[in-house]
Design a protein around this motif. Structure first.
Motif, PDB file in Angstrom:
ATOM      1  N   ALA A   1       0.825  -1.209   0.000  1.00  0.00           N
ATOM      2  CA  ALA A   1       0.000   0.000   0.000  1.00  0.00           C
ATOM      3  C   ALA A   1       0.862   1.263   0.000  1.00  0.00           C
ATOM      4  N   VAL A   2       2.033   1.204   0.645  1.00  0.00           N
ATOM      5  CA  VAL A   2       2.911   2.375   0.699  1.00  0.00           C
ATOM      6  C   VAL A   2       3.391   2.767  -0.701  1.00  0.00           C
ATOM      7  N   TRP A   3       3.531   1.799  -1.595  1.00  0.00           N
ATOM      8  CA  TRP A   3       3.909   2.130  -2.983  1.00  0.00           C
ATOM      9  C   TRP A   3       2.767   2.865  -3.683  1.00  0.00           C
ATOM     10  N   SER A   4       1.552   2.377  -3.456  1.00  0.00           N
ATOM     11  CA  SER A   4       0.383   3.029  -4.062  1.00  0.00           C
ATOM     12  C   SER A   4       0.221   4.441  -3.526  1.00  0.00           C
ATOM     13  N   GLU A   5       0.416   4.587  -2.223  1.00  0.00           N
ATOM     14  CA  GLU A   5       0.278   5.913  -1.600  1.00  0.00           C
ATOM     15  C   GLU A   5       1.296   6.897  -2.172  1.00  0.00           C
ATOM     16  N   ASN A   6       2.476   6.391  -2.508  1.00  0.00           N
ATOM     17  CA  ASN A   6       3.516   7.247  -3.069  1.00  0.00           C
ATOM     18  C   ASN A   6       3.483   7.296  -4.604  1.00  0.00           C
ATOM     19  N   LYS A   7       2.461   6.649  -5.185  1.00  0.00           N
ATOM     20  CA  LYS A   7       2.245   6.667  -6.640  1.00  0.00           C
ATOM     21  C   LYS A   7       3.494   6.203  -7.411  1.00  0.00           C
ATOM     22  N   ILE A   8       4.088   5.108  -6.953  1.00  0.00           N
ATOM     23  CA  ILE A   8       5.255   4.547  -7.623  1.00  0.00           C
ATOM     24  C   ILE A   8       4.775   3.519  -8.657  1.00  0.00           C
ATOM     25  N   PRO A   9       5.043   3.746  -9.939  1.00  0.00           N
ATOM     26  CA  PRO A   9       4.631   2.768 -10.950  1.00  0.00           C
ATOM     27  C   PRO A   9       5.353   1.440 -10.755  1.00  0.00           C
ATOM     28  N   ILE A  10       4.690   0.353 -11.094  1.00  0.00           N
ATOM     29  CA  ILE A  10       5.264  -0.984 -10.967  1.00  0.00           C
ATOM     30  C   ILE A  10       5.151  -1.686 -12.314  1.00  0.00           C
ATOM     31  N   TYR A  11       6.293  -2.193 -12.799  1.00  0.00           N
ATOM     32  CA  TYR A  11       6.335  -2.905 -14.074  1.00  0.00           C
ATOM     33  C   TYR A  11       6.779  -4.343 -13.798  1.00  0.00           C
ATOM     34  N   PRO A  12       5.843  -5.288 -13.834  1.00  0.00           N
ATOM     35  CA  PRO A  12       6.171  -6.669 -13.483  1.00  0.00           C
ATOM     36  C   PRO A  12       6.449  -7.552 -14.697  1.00  0.00           C
ATOM     37  N   ALA A  13       7.150  -8.643 -14.454  1.00  0.00           N
ATOM     38  CA  ALA A  13       7.267  -9.749 -15.404  1.00  0.00           C
ATOM     39  C   ALA A  13       6.651 -10.970 -14.736  1.00  0.00           C
ATOM     40  N   LEU A  14       6.009 -11.803 -15.524  1.00  0.00           N
ATOM     41  CA  LEU A  14       5.346 -12.983 -14.974  1.00  0.00           C
ATOM     42  C   LEU A  14       6.357 -14.043 -14.531  1.00  0.00           C
ATOM     43  N   GLY A  15       6.125 -14.621 -13.357  1.00  0.00           N
ATOM     44  CA  GLY A  15       6.901 -15.756 -12.885  1.00  0.00           C
ATOM     45  C   GLY A  15       6.038 -16.998 -12.846  1.00  0.00           C
ATOM     46  N   ASN A  16       6.653 -18.155 -12.642  1.00  0.00           N
ATOM     47  CA  ASN A  16       5.885 -19.400 -12.644  1.00  0.00           C
ATOM     48  C   ASN A  16       4.862 -19.450 -11.510  1.00  0.00           C
ATOM     49  N   HIS A  17       5.186 -18.870 -10.356  1.00  0.00           N
ATOM     50  CA  HIS A  17       4.222 -18.877  -9.256  1.00  0.00           C
ATOM     51  C   HIS A  17       3.026 -17.976  -9.541  1.00  0.00           C
ATOM     52  N   ASP A  18       3.223 -16.936 -10.336  1.00  0.00           N
ATOM     53  CA  ASP A  18       2.121 -16.044 -10.697  1.00  0.00           C
ATOM     54  C   ASP A  18       1.101 -16.745 -11.587  1.00  0.00           C
ATOM     55  N   LEU A  19       1.510 -17.882 -12.181  1.00  0.00           N
ATOM     56  CA  LEU A  19       0.631 -18.652 -13.055  1.00  0.00           C
ATOM     57  C   LEU A  19       0.142 -19.942 -12.402  1.00  0.00           C
ATOM     58  N   HIS A  20       0.429 -20.123 -11.118  1.00  0.00           N
ATOM     59  CA  HIS A  20       0.015 -21.344 -10.419  1.00  0.00           C
ATOM     60  C   HIS A  20      -1.506 -21.501 -10.423  1.00  0.00           C
ATOM     61  N   GLY A  21      -1.941 -22.769 -10.491  1.00  0.00           N
ATOM     62  CA  GLY A  21      -3.367 -23.063 -10.430  1.00  0.00           C
ATOM     63  C   GLY A  21      -4.043 -22.809 -11.766  1.00  0.00           C
ATOM     64  N   ASP A  22      -5.308 -22.435 -11.723  1.00  0.00           N
ATOM     65  CA  ASP A  22      -6.058 -22.105 -12.931  1.00  0.00           C
ATOM     66  C   ASP A  22      -5.452 -20.852 -13.543  1.00  0.00           C
ATOM     67  N   GLU A  23      -4.842 -20.998 -14.726  1.00  0.00           N
ATOM     68  CA  GLU A  23      -4.092 -19.878 -15.306  1.00  0.00           C
ATOM     69  C   GLU A  23      -4.986 -18.676 -15.610  1.00  0.00           C
ATOM     70  N   LYS A  24      -6.230 -18.927 -16.025  1.00  0.00           N
ATOM     71  CA  LYS A  24      -7.136 -17.803 -16.312  1.00  0.00           C
ATOM     72  C   LYS A  24      -7.410 -16.994 -15.046  1.00  0.00           C
ATOM     73  N   VAL A  25      -7.633 -17.705 -13.945  1.00  0.00           N
ATOM     74  CA  VAL A  25      -7.868 -17.026 -12.665  1.00  0.00           C
ATOM     75  C   VAL A  25      -6.603 -16.287 -12.232  1.00  0.00           C
ATOM     76  N   ALA A  26      -5.463 -16.954 -12.386  1.00  0.00           N
ATOM     77  CA  ALA A  26      -4.195 -16.337 -11.984  1.00  0.00           C
ATOM     78  C   ALA A  26      -3.928 -15.062 -12.779  1.00  0.00           C
ATOM     79  N   LEU A  27      -4.130 -15.124 -14.088  1.00  0.00           N
ATOM     80  CA  LEU A  27      -3.888 -13.939 -14.925  1.00  0.00           C
ATOM     81  C   LEU A  27      -4.891 -12.828 -14.628  1.00  0.00           C
ATOM     82  N   SER A  28      -6.119 -13.217 -14.296  1.00  0.00           N
ATOM     83  CA  SER A  28      -7.112 -12.207 -13.922  1.00  0.00           C
ATOM     84  C   SER A  28      -6.680 -11.471 -12.658  1.00  0.00           C
ATOM     85  N   ASN A  29      -6.185 -12.212 -11.664  1.00  0.00           N
ATOM     86  CA  ASN A  29      -5.677 -11.581 -10.437  1.00  0.00           C
ATOM     87  C   ASN A  29      -4.510 -10.652 -10.742  1.00  0.00           C
TER      88      ASN A  29
END
Length: 324
Positions: free
Chosen positions: A100-128
């Motif tokens: 939340a402190v990043w959001s409060e300070n309006k710091i942009p975040i640029y992520p890359a997908l990792g294998n754990h970010d795709l765990h489980g149902d991939e459609k649900v994971a990508l939606s999250n």
């Protein structure tokens, strides 16, 4: 013989296909940034229930988040495994709360997908995932132009040198603007690591797909003025490698359960088994400095050190070839 009606039908279908292709074209983000600027890169945070201390160290994770906020970066690059289980809504709620402190300070975040970010149902994971990063517009790989630096954010669950992502990457490198000094390739799986799949306590070997990416980059670096810098994770530790003019970082010390790295005397981290950290990347005209900020919690108190740093310079022009 094709009738006019049939021809019109094919034109309509072709137009619809082109429109669909345009909608799925990876986003090209262009934040308003000028040199000098600084950004933070790290990964393997595994946001999850703080009671789960086997998956990650919640105290470390929270200390890193706070320190990164206090560094006031222009943006944060996270190299994947953001959540412990990408399809778990509760893991992402922990992300929401702890960052939340990043959001409060309006710091942009640029992520890359990792294998754990795709765990489980991939459609649900990508939606999250995309719910947290709406600026990506559902792009699993994309670019960010930050002043004289081009970040190419890759999805290493897909091949990086072939198929749609490989074609996109080759096009980005082929058409790179002349005023780009640095190209940061950010992905989860590392092209180089001293870790291995058979390490006691966990580890990962470099995969053939990322090794092919490294070869491609090193071949291109020989005739490219801009310097290539690869920032990866997946291995829960810190490493720096240099091959063919390309600098490679493994920055997987974001709080996930540590992996041990065999180190030799002379390595700045020799004798230091666990290396929670983030990278502070300082960029100016023609030069970049990358500093490893190492965190050690001693009796609950954060102790910081900077055991490794490197300066990377982009030449003003390509050196003349011999005999010219």
């Amino acid at each position: 013989m094709t009738t006019p009606r049939t021809l019109a039908h094919f034109v309509l279908i072709a137009g619809a296909a082109a429109a669909a292709l345009a909608q799925t074209q990876p986003i090209a983000l262009q934040p308003k940034i000028s040199v000098p600027f600084r950004f933070v890169a790290y990964g393997d945070t595994r946001f999850t229930d703080p009671k789960n201390t086997e998956a990650a160290n919640p105290s470390v994770r929270q200390a890193l988040v706070q320190a990164i906020a206090e560094a006031h970066p222009a943006f944060i690059s996270i190299g994947g495994d953001i959540a412990y289980n990408g399809n778990d809504a509760n893991d992402w709620k922990v992300w929401d709360k702890e960052t939340a402190v990043w959001s409060e300070n309006k710091i942009p975040i640029y992520p890359a997908l990792g294998n754990h970010d795709l765990h489980g149902d991939e459609k649900v994971a990508l939606s999250n995932y995309f719910q947290r990063f709406p600026d990506l517009q559902n792009s699993r790989y994309y670019s960010v132009r930050a002043a004289n630096t081009l970040l190419l954010m890759l999805d290493s669950s897909q091949d990086e040198t072939s198929g749609p992502q490989g074609e996109w990457l080759a096009h980005e490198l082929d058409t790179m603007p002349a005023d780009v000094d640095f190209v940061c390739i950010v992905l989860h799986h590392p092209p180089y690591t001293d870790s291995s799949d058979g390490n006691a306590g966990g580890g990962h070997s470099a995969r053939p797909s990322e090794q092919a990416l490294a070869k491609m980059l090193e071949d291109r670096q020989a005739h490219t003025r801009a310097r290539f810098v690869v920032i990866a994770g997946h291995v829960h530790n810190y490493e720096r490698h240099e091959h063919g003019g390309v600098t490679y970082f493994v920055t997987g010390g974001g709080a996930a359960r540590p992996y041990m790295i065999p180190r030799k005397p002379g390595d700045p981290l020799f004798g230091k088994a666990v290396n929670y950290h983030y990278l502070l990347v300082e960029v100016d005209r023609g030069k970049m400095k990358v500093t490893m900020n190492r965190l050690e919690l001693i009796d609950g108190k954060a102790t910081w050190s900077t055991p490794d740093a490197v300066e990377i310079a982009a030449p003003i022009a390509m050196p003349a070839k011999a005999g010219k």
